[in-house]
Design a protein around this motif. Structure first.
Motif, PDB file in Angstrom:
ATOM      1  N   VAL A 174       0.845  -1.199   0.000  1.00 51.53           N
ATOM      2  CA  VAL A 174       0.000   0.000   0.000  1.00 51.53           C
ATOM      3  C   VAL A 174       0.877   1.244   0.000  1.00 51.53           C
ATOM      4  CG1 VAL A 174      -1.577   1.389   1.408  1.00 51.53           C
ATOM      5  CG2 VAL A 174      -2.044  -1.035   1.053  1.00 51.53           C
ATOM      6  N   THR A 175       1.873   1.267   0.848  1.00 55.85           N
ATOM      7  CA  THR A 175       2.753   2.434   0.946  1.00 55.85           C
ATOM      8  C   THR A 175       3.492   2.677  -0.361  1.00 55.85           C
ATOM      9  OG1 THR A 175       3.037   1.977   3.314  1.00 55.85           O
ATOM     10  CG2 THR A 175       4.603   3.493   2.285  1.00 55.85           C
ATOM     11  N   ARG A 176       3.913   1.608  -1.008  1.00 57.46           N
ATOM     12  CA  ARG A 176       4.669   1.740  -2.263  1.00 57.46           C
ATOM     13  C   ARG A 176       3.857   2.472  -3.325  1.00 57.46           C
ATOM     14  NH1 ARG A 176       7.359  -3.650  -4.172  1.00 57.46           N
ATOM     15  NH2 ARG A 176       8.656  -3.084  -2.386  1.00 57.46           N
ATOM     16  N   ASN A 177       2.550   2.243  -3.351  1.00 55.59           N
ATOM     17  CA  ASN A 177       1.707   2.867  -4.377  1.00 55.59           C
ATOM     18  C   ASN A 177       0.624   3.760  -3.767  1.00 55.59           C
ATOM     19  OD1 ASN A 177       2.558   1.794  -7.123  1.00 55.59           O
ATOM     20  ND2 ASN A 177       2.399  -0.111  -5.960  1.00 55.59           N
ATOM     21  N   LEU A 178       0.944   4.328  -2.594  1.00 55.98           N
ATOM     22  CA  LEU A 178      -0.031   5.157  -1.885  1.00 55.98           C
ATOM     23  C   LEU A 178      -0.486   6.345  -2.723  1.00 55.98           C
ATOM     24  CD1 LEU A 178      -1.467   5.315   0.877  1.00 55.98           C
ATOM     25  CD2 LEU A 178       0.370   6.846   1.637  1.00 55.98           C
ATOM     26  N   LYS A 179       0.426   6.909  -3.503  1.00 57.68           N
ATOM     27  CA  LYS A 179       0.105   8.113  -4.270  1.00 57.68           C
ATOM     28  C   LYS A 179      -0.029   7.832  -5.759  1.00 57.68           C
ATOM     29  CE  LYS A 179       2.226  11.113  -0.835  1.00 57.68           C
ATOM     30  NZ  LYS A 179       3.214  12.185  -0.548  1.00 57.68           N
ATOM     31  N   HIS A 180      -0.358   6.601  -6.093  1.00 58.58           N
ATOM     32  CA  HIS A 180      -0.618   6.265  -7.490  1.00 58.58           C
ATOM     33  C   HIS A 180      -1.718   7.180  -8.034  1.00 58.58           C
ATOM     34  CE1 HIS A 180      -2.025   3.934 -10.973  1.00 58.58           C
ATOM     35  NE2 HIS A 180      -0.836   3.364 -10.958  1.00 58.58           N
ATOM     36  N   PRO A 181      -1.627   7.589  -9.285  1.00 61.99           N
ATOM     37  CA  PRO A 181      -2.592   8.564  -9.801  1.00 61.99           C
ATOM     38  C   PRO A 181      -4.007   8.050 -10.021  1.00 61.99           C
ATOM     39  CG  PRO A 181      -1.057   7.880 -11.531  1.00 61.99           C
ATOM     40  CD  PRO A 181      -0.531   7.346 -10.239  1.00 61.99           C
ATOM     41  N   HIS A 182      -4.204   6.730 -10.122  1.00 61.89           N
ATOM     42  CA  HIS A 182      -5.523   6.228 -10.495  1.00 61.89           C
ATOM     43  C   HIS A 182      -6.394   5.949  -9.275  1.00 61.89           C
ATOM     44  CE1 HIS A 182      -8.672   4.271 -12.760  1.00 61.89           C
ATOM     45  NE2 HIS A 182      -8.012   4.473 -13.869  1.00 61.89           N
ATOM     46  N   ASP A 183      -7.660   6.352  -9.372  1.00 56.54           N
ATOM     47  CA  ASP A 183      -8.637   6.161  -8.306  1.00 56.54           C
ATOM     48  C   ASP A 183      -8.823   4.680  -7.957  1.00 56.54           C
ATOM     49  OD1 ASP A 183     -10.670   7.456  -6.582  1.00 56.54           O
ATOM     50  OD2 ASP A 183     -12.086   6.288  -7.767  1.00 56.54           O
ATOM     51  N   LEU A 184      -8.665   3.789  -8.921  1.00 55.32           N
ATOM     52  CA  LEU A 184      -8.837   2.364  -8.653  1.00 55.32           C
ATOM     53  C   LEU A 184      -7.772   1.825  -7.700  1.00 55.32           C
ATOM     54  CD1 LEU A 184      -9.921   0.981 -12.130  1.00 55.32           C
ATOM     55  CD2 LEU A 184     -11.279   0.993 -10.039  1.00 55.32           C
ATOM     56  N   MET A 185      -6.610   2.448  -7.706  1.00 52.81           N
ATOM     57  CA  MET A 185      -5.591   2.057  -6.729  1.00 52.81           C
ATOM     58  C   MET A 185      -5.887   2.671  -5.371  1.00 52.81           C
ATOM     59  SD  MET A 185      -3.526  -0.225  -7.675  1.00 52.81           S
ATOM     60  CE  MET A 185      -2.461  -0.115  -6.231  1.00 52.81           C
ATOM     61  N   HIS A 186      -6.408   3.880  -5.349  1.00 54.04           N
ATOM     62  CA  HIS A 186      -6.789   4.495  -4.073  1.00 54.04           C
ATOM     63  C   HIS A 186      -7.836   3.631  -3.376  1.00 54.04           C
ATOM     64  CE1 HIS A 186      -5.819   8.662  -6.070  1.00 54.04           C
ATOM     65  NE2 HIS A 186      -4.764   7.862  -6.003  1.00 54.04           N
ATOM     66  N   LYS A 187      -8.807   3.152  -4.155  1.00 54.81           N
ATOM     67  CA  LYS A 187      -9.866   2.313  -3.593  1.00 54.81           C
ATOM     68  C   LYS A 187      -9.310   0.980  -3.098  1.00 54.81           C
ATOM     69  CE  LYS A 187     -13.587   4.310  -6.385  1.00 54.81           C
ATOM     70  NZ  LYS A 187     -14.552   4.063  -7.485  1.00 54.81           N
ATOM     71  N   ALA A 188      -8.436   0.377  -3.891  1.00 54.28           N
ATOM     72  CA  ALA A 188      -7.852  -0.913  -3.495  1.00 54.28           C
ATOM     73  C   ALA A 188      -7.020  -0.768  -2.226  1.00 54.28           C
ATOM     74  CB  ALA A 188      -7.003  -1.475  -4.630  1.00 54.28           C
ATOM     75  N   ASN A 189      -6.191   0.265  -2.176  1.00 55.86           N
ATOM     76  CA  ASN A 189      -5.356   0.475  -0.992  1.00 55.86           C
ATOM     77  C   ASN A 189      -6.215   0.703   0.250  1.00 55.86           C
ATOM     78  OD1 ASN A 189      -2.928   0.227  -2.378  1.00 55.86           O
ATOM     79  ND2 ASN A 189      -2.794   2.408  -2.845  1.00 55.86           N
TER      80      ASN A 189
ATOM     81  N   TYR B 260       0.557   7.807   8.091  1.00 49.30           N
ATOM     82  CA  TYR B 260       0.352   8.141   6.677  1.00 49.30           C
ATOM     83  C   TYR B 260      -0.948   8.868   6.335  1.00 49.30           C
ATOM     84  CZ  TYR B 260       4.277   5.033   5.649  1.00 49.30           C
ATOM     85  OH  TYR B 260       5.514   4.458   5.584  1.00 49.30           O
ATOM     86  N   TYR B 261      -1.891   9.002   7.273  1.00 49.61           N
ATOM     87  CA  TYR B 261      -3.221   9.433   6.839  1.00 49.61           C
ATOM     88  C   TYR B 261      -3.253  10.824   6.225  1.00 49.61           C
ATOM     89  CZ  TYR B 261      -4.788  12.754  10.481  1.00 49.61           C
ATOM     90  OH  TYR B 261      -4.968  13.848  11.278  1.00 49.61           O
ATOM     91  N   LYS B 262      -2.363  11.708   6.648  1.00 49.17           N
ATOM     92  CA  LYS B 262      -2.392  13.077   6.128  1.00 49.17           C
ATOM     93  C   LYS B 262      -1.914  13.167   4.684  1.00 49.17           C
ATOM     94  CE  LYS B 262      -2.250  15.597  10.479  1.00 49.17           C
ATOM     95  NZ  LYS B 262      -1.567  16.620  11.313  1.00 49.17           N
ATOM     96  N   GLU B 263      -1.217  12.151   4.216  1.00 48.71           N
ATOM     97  CA  GLU B 263      -0.765  12.177   2.823  1.00 48.71           C
ATOM     98  C   GLU B 263      -1.544  11.219   1.919  1.00 48.71           C
ATOM     99  OE1 GLU B 263       3.199   9.916   2.282  1.00 48.71           O
ATOM    100  OE2 GLU B 263       3.242  10.556   4.393  1.00 48.71           O
ATOM    101  N   MET B 264      -2.520  10.520   2.489  1.00 47.58           N
ATOM    102  CA  MET B 264      -3.333   9.598   1.695  1.00 47.58           C
ATOM    103  C   MET B 264      -4.269  10.366   0.763  1.00 47.58           C
ATOM    104  SD  MET B 264      -4.785   6.677   4.234  1.00 47.58           S
ATOM    105  CE  MET B 264      -3.739   5.445   4.991  1.00 47.58           C
ATOM    106  N   PRO B 265      -4.483   9.858  -0.454  1.00 46.99           N
ATOM    107  CA  PRO B 265      -5.577  10.390  -1.267  1.00 46.99           C
ATOM    108  C   PRO B 265      -6.896  10.248  -0.508  1.00 46.99           C
ATOM    109  CG  PRO B 265      -4.155   8.983  -2.579  1.00 46.99           C
ATOM    110  CD  PRO B 265      -3.735   8.809  -1.141  1.00 46.99           C
ATOM    111  N   ARG B 266      -7.792  11.180  -0.702  1.00 45.09           N
ATOM    112  CA  ARG B 266      -9.028  11.213   0.076  1.00 45.09           C
ATOM    113  C   ARG B 266      -9.839   9.922  -0.058  1.00 45.09           C
ATOM    114  NH1 ARG B 266      -9.766  14.531   4.354  1.00 45.09           N
ATOM    115  NH2 ARG B 266     -11.933  15.223   4.593  1.00 45.09           N
TER     116      ARG B 266
END
Length: 238
Positions: A172-187, A209-215
């Motif tokens: 999750v951390t490795r791809n925490l800031k991936h640009p696609h919403d589908l990864m945000h949902k999976a993480n 990590y919560y302050k840097e997570m995509p919403r």
């Protein structure tokens, strides 16, 4: 009639025109969307599971490869349901390894979120856990392909079910800031599942990590927490 043809005809009979019209919109098959160009017969998942249950023991990997390579989404998902059954029913490690190799060789056809989420942790995740081969998931998490990354993180679901969380947190951390919403949902989903198993682990991870997570990721991760605590995270009060 060949087994492959029987399966294709069994699915064709179960086609529902209204579903065939709805699914392309639901799975985002328009130009530029993540499921661009995918085709649908209009068969429900329960019906696909019924077909898979009937035929999984009768079809070999050669024909299963043809079904999994189909342009029709339901052919591919039904093929994966059958592959899961083959994997779960055998105790022969050699057969399991053959199935895992087959899965990895057909990743290009496991190309939508339902195909990924239905299969990866039941085959690849379980195999990696039981044989200490985390590298299989770690390598996929480093791929440039969205679906490979999602397979990697969702594959750790089996680890979570067994009470092991380190690999999930790492991927999750490795791809925490991936640009696609589908990864945000999976993480976020996998973090939520970790929290369901052990809330202390989730709280510790969020603290870092919560302050840097995509919403979207954050909302998924904290979905099952007590409401006041959820609001604290959403409003950055922790």
């Amino acid at each position: 009639m060949s087994i492959l043809k029987e399966i294709q005809e069994a699915l064709a009979v179960l086609s529902i025109p209204e579903k065939a019209e709805f699914f392309p919109r639901f799975f985002k098959t328009g130009k530029g969307e993540y499921g661009e160009g995918d085709l649908f017969l209009g068969v429900t998942v329960p019906d696909q599971r019924s077909v898979a249950k009937e035929y999984y023991s009768k079809i070999d990997l050669k024909d299963l490869s043809k079904l999994l390579s189909s342009k029709y989404h339901e052919h591919r998902l039904t093929a994966l349901f059958m592959l899961i059954s083959k994997f779960e029913k055998t105790k022969d490690l050699t057969v399991k390894e053959e199935i895992v190799t087959f899965y990895l060789n057909h990743l290009s056809y496991i190309n939508n979120w339902d195909l990924v989420d239905s299969s990866c942790y039941k085959i690849l995740g379980r195999y990696a856990f039981e044989n200490q081969k985390e590298y299989l998931l770690k390598e996929l998490s480093e791929s440039e392909e969205l679906w490979h990354k999602r397979i990697a993180v969702v594959g750790t679901m089996h680890y979570i079910k067994k009470g092991s969380f380190d690999l999930t947190k790492e991927l999750v951390t490795r791809n925490l800031k991936h640009p696609h919403d589908l990864m945000h949902k999976a993480n976020g989903w996998l973090l939520r599942e970790m929290g369901n198993k052990n809330e202390t682990e989730l709280i510790a991870y969020l603290g870092q990590y919560y302050k840097e997570m995509p919403r979207t990721c954050l909302r998924y991760a904290i979905e099952k927490l007590e409401e006041n605590k959820r609001q604290d995270y959403l409003k950055g009060r922790i």
